[in-house]
Design a protein around this motif. Structure first.
Motif, PDB file in Angstrom:
ATOM      1  N   VAL A   9     -21.096   1.603 -12.937  1.00  0.00           N
ATOM      2  CA  VAL A   9     -19.854   2.049 -12.298  1.00  0.00           C
ATOM      3  C   VAL A   9     -19.387   1.010 -11.284  1.00  0.00           C
ATOM      4  CG1 VAL A   9     -18.909   3.746 -10.686  1.00  0.00           C
ATOM      5  CG2 VAL A   9     -20.256   4.499 -12.647  1.00  0.00           C
ATOM      6  N   ARG A  10     -18.101   0.648 -11.404  1.00  0.00           N
ATOM      7  CA  ARG A  10     -17.505  -0.323 -10.485  1.00  0.00           C
ATOM      8  C   ARG A  10     -16.253   0.265  -9.855  1.00  0.00           C
ATOM      9  NH1 ARG A  10     -19.181  -5.560 -11.409  1.00  0.00           N
ATOM     10  NH2 ARG A  10     -20.721  -5.649 -13.067  1.00  0.00           N
ATOM     11  N   LYS A  20     -20.269  -2.509  -6.927  1.00  0.00           N
ATOM     12  CA  LYS A  20     -20.400  -3.655  -7.837  1.00  0.00           C
ATOM     13  C   LYS A  20     -21.361  -3.370  -8.978  1.00  0.00           C
ATOM     14  CE  LYS A  20     -19.636  -6.453  -3.755  1.00  0.00           C
ATOM     15  NZ  LYS A  20     -20.330  -7.092  -2.650  1.00  0.00           N
ATOM     16  N   GLY A  21     -21.159  -2.286  -9.677  1.00  0.00           N
ATOM     17  CA  GLY A  21     -22.010  -2.004 -10.828  1.00  0.00           C
ATOM     18  C   GLY A  21     -23.214  -1.177 -10.442  1.00  0.00           C
ATOM     19  N   LEU A  45     -18.798   5.719  -3.342  1.00  0.00           N
ATOM     20  CA  LEU A  45     -19.530   6.159  -4.523  1.00  0.00           C
ATOM     21  C   LEU A  45     -19.445   7.680  -4.659  1.00  0.00           C
ATOM     22  CD1 LEU A  45     -21.195   5.029  -6.812  1.00  0.00           C
ATOM     23  CD2 LEU A  45     -23.251   5.324  -5.429  1.00  0.00           C
ATOM     24  N   LEU A  46     -19.562   8.375  -3.515  1.00  0.00           N
ATOM     25  CA  LEU A  46     -19.461   9.834  -3.547  1.00  0.00           C
ATOM     26  C   LEU A  46     -18.072  10.272  -3.990  1.00  0.00           C
ATOM     27  CD1 LEU A  46     -21.287  12.334  -2.613  1.00  0.00           C
ATOM     28  CD2 LEU A  46     -19.707  12.466  -0.708  1.00  0.00           C
ATOM     29  N   GLY A 211     -22.456  -2.342  -1.941  1.00  0.00           N
ATOM     30  CA  GLY A 211     -22.006  -1.862  -3.244  1.00  0.00           C
ATOM     31  C   GLY A 211     -23.027  -1.971  -4.351  1.00  0.00           C
ATOM     32  N   ILE A 212     -24.277  -2.214  -3.985  1.00  0.00           N
ATOM     33  CA  ILE A 212     -25.340  -2.336  -4.987  1.00  0.00           C
ATOM     34  C   ILE A 212     -26.482  -1.411  -4.582  1.00  0.00           C
ATOM     35  CG2 ILE A 212     -27.119  -3.909  -5.886  1.00  0.00           C
ATOM     36  CD1 ILE A 212     -25.063  -6.142  -5.608  1.00  0.00           C
TER      37      ILE A 212
END
Lengths: 336, 276
Positions: A9-10, A20-21, A45-46, A211-212
């Motif tokens: 998911v990006r 970032k994935g 992300l949430l 983001g990772i």
């Protein structure tokens, strides 16, 4: 009983990549906590899982069903916001019933479910009040109640405790733990930057950074076997001590990590020697800051109060050789 | 002590001066409207005679009550139409991300800078083209156009200040944009709506130039035009008594409206600036 599956998911805002994935499996009825420093993308992300933001690339599936293009209500999620986000002009009852009314539930059914949730959260006495007549803790309980009545498949929390004062935070944290026990079939995802909340509430923790995903595991796994210097430093309080150069070379590591609670003061012949700079006495425990010639002072946790005076020379050793060895890339060094 | 007294006196003297300057014209209109005959032309600051004759003649005269009704219809329609369009537009402008949003917002603002007289000729052509010349619709149409920039601008600013989480909570609850606007935002926006609605009403109620240009027959006129065109028995006589009575009648609805919504207006004027 919903499993959530994130596949690469990006998320980008313009040219700026926030997520970032991310590959992540969340088990059915699991309590998953996203934790990380501010700006790491945990809230984003949430919101991607909630459906409040569009996923730029990758797939998000609830129980094998791809939900990328579904609205939040179609996904069957409920969310508790940091700022409560209650409807200011509606009573507590109407706040909780709003979603059910939109879903065209029967009046009796709505009443039953709101009352049930209100009882569970002990807010039955306030059902006729407006949000502005409630305290912060009560408002947050109404916000949780609004999420409960919808009987969601997935329950999302976005830093629900950060607007509460310290005492109320501990109390509400316990209530959320109880709520999870009661609604043990509901999958829950909880975002926080507070590692105590993460450690106490989570079945599993997902540590995010830039983001990772850094590491996913049970609280104990993260505490005992951190897979990177970042996770090692993030989990645990006070922070893990990191030693480099000559202090680390003795242990054949590029960076050596030792938790303050895994260090002891010895009468003589310790692994390291140094002068006491400062001691912080909390009554139940004491933190000693010792200058052993490394970049930062070494922090040692001692039970009870300490008798040592600043300026005193101390000998320190890791208890049972409980140290974490990291290589140049910040990953755990291979044993030998 | 003396200095304090002087300061206090000066302050209240100034207040009285401002109040007198603001209220005197209207006060003079009221006392004049109760006079008749040659008494109209004597300067008096306190009512001496008391007669409803002017009011009776205004209401009986020709189409005044019809024109009053026209004003009421036009102003109400303008308010309703402007608020409906402005609320939906401001939702898009405040909450939906799209290309050229700020450019559009600035364009809307700059439209409100055109003087009425500059667009009069063009608007006249549009009105003729739409076939609404000499109907109330021509006024509803042109007033709405002139009210919308202000209304949209104020409501957009106000809507932008509403917490985004409340909207997101509604989305999670399964609300469509229309439900969010009507069930969640509208109740929170009453103060702003009342303020802008009232200002739109007053502007439409008082408007003269368009009303004069876009209507020709007596029965579709609004009151400001009617009052201006009131004539006496001969072309040399100006019927001051009747004009004053008509002016008072026209002002009363506005005063009543403002008094009713006074508290909402005050909270509305500050609510946009301070987050609350």
């Amino acid at each position: 009983m919903t499993a959530i599956h994130l596949n690469n998911v990006r998320k980008s805002f313009g040219t700026f990549d926030v997520i970032k994935g991310v590959d992540l499996e969340i088990q059915p009825s699991e309590f998953m906590v996203f934790v990380g420093p501010s700006g790491c993308g945990k809230s984003t992300l949430l919101r991607l899982i909630a459906g409040l933001e569009d996923i730029t690339d990758g797939t998000l599936a609830f129980d094998e069903k791809v939900v990328n293009s579904l609205t939040p209500s179609q996904r069957g999620i409920a969310m508790v916001f940091q700022s409560y986000a209650l409807y200011p002009h509606m009573t507590v009852f109407d706040n909780m019933a709003f979603g059910l009314k939109l879903a065209k539930g029967g009046t009796d059914e709505i009443k039953r479910r709101v009352n049930e949730a209100a009882e569970m959260l002990q807010i039955t006495a306030y059902l006729d009040r407006l949000p502005k007549q409630l305290s912060g803790g009560q408002r947050q309980r109404v916000a949780i109640g609004r999420a409960i009545v919808r009987d969601p498949k997935v329950f999302l929390f976005d830093e629900p405790l950060s607007n509460l004062d310290a005492a109320l935070r501990v109390q509400t944290r316990l209530e959320i733990a109880k709520l999870h026990a009661k609604m043990h079939e509901t999958t829950m995802i909880y975002v926080t930057h507070d590692q105590v909340e993460a450690m106490t509430l989570a079945d599993r923790i997902c540590v995010l950074r830039d983001g990772i995903v850094e590491q996913v595991g049970t609280p104990l796994e993260l505490y005992e076997k951190p897979q990177s210097i970042f996770v090692a430093g993030f989990i645990g309080s006070p922070k893990m001590n990191f030693l480099t150069e000559k202090h680390a070379e003795t242990y054949r590591a590029h960076t050596l990590g030792v938790r303050p609670e895994h260090l002891e003061v010895k009468d003589k012949g310790g692994a390291w020697n140094g002068k006491l700079i400062l001691s912080e006495n909390l009554g139940s425990e004491t933190y000693l800051y010792i200058d052993i010639g490394a970049k930062d002072p070494l922090v040692v946790r001692q039970d009870g109060t300490a008798s040592q005076q600043p300026g005193e020379l101390l000998h320190i050793s890791p208890i049972n050789d409980n140290v974490h060895r990291f290589d140049q890339s910040g990953r755990p060094a291979a044993s030998n | 002590m003396l200095w304090k007294l002087t300061k206090g006196t000066a302050f209240y003297a100034l207040v009285v001066l401002i109040v007198v300057l603001a209220v005197f014209p209207f006060y003079y209109a009221i006392i004049t409207s109760f006079k008749t005959g040659s008494a109209l032309f004597t300067v008096e600051y306190f009512p001496t005679s008391f007669s409803f004759e002017n009011y009776v003649s205004v209401i009986k005269a020709g189409s005044f009550s019809r024109n009053l009704l026209n004003s009421l219809i036009v102003s109400t329609l303008v308010v309703l139409l402007a608020l409906l369009i402005a609320v939906t537009a401001s939702f898009a402008l405040a909450r939906v991300r799209f290309r050229g949003r700020s450019l559009l917002l600035l364009t809307i603002l700059s439209v409100s800078m055109f003087p009425q007289i500059a667009v009069l000729a063009g608007l006249f052509e549009v009105v003729r083209f739409l076939g609404v010349y000499n109907t109330l619709w021509s006024l509803v149409f042109s007033y709405t156009i002139f009210t919308l920039p202000f209304t949209v601008w104020v409501l957009t600013t106000f809507m932008r200040d509403l917490p985004i989480e409340i909207e997101e909570a509604a989305i999670v609850d399964g609300a469509s944009p229309w439900v969010i606007i009507t069930k969640v935002f509208l109740p929170l926006m009453w103060p702003a709506m009342v303020t802008t609605g009232l200002l739109a009403f007053i502007a439409a109620w008082n408007e003269f130039l368009f009303a004069l240009t876009f209507t020709s027959s007596t029965e579709v006129r609004t009151v400001p035009v009617t009052i201006a065109l009131l004539s006496g028995a001969s072309s040399h006589e100006i019927p001051w008594g009747t004009i004053m009575a008509a002016s008072v009648i026209v002002t009363v609805p506005l005063v009543v409206l403002v008094l009713i919504f006074q508290r909402k207006i005050i909270s509305g004027l500050t609510a946009g600036g301070v987050k609350g």
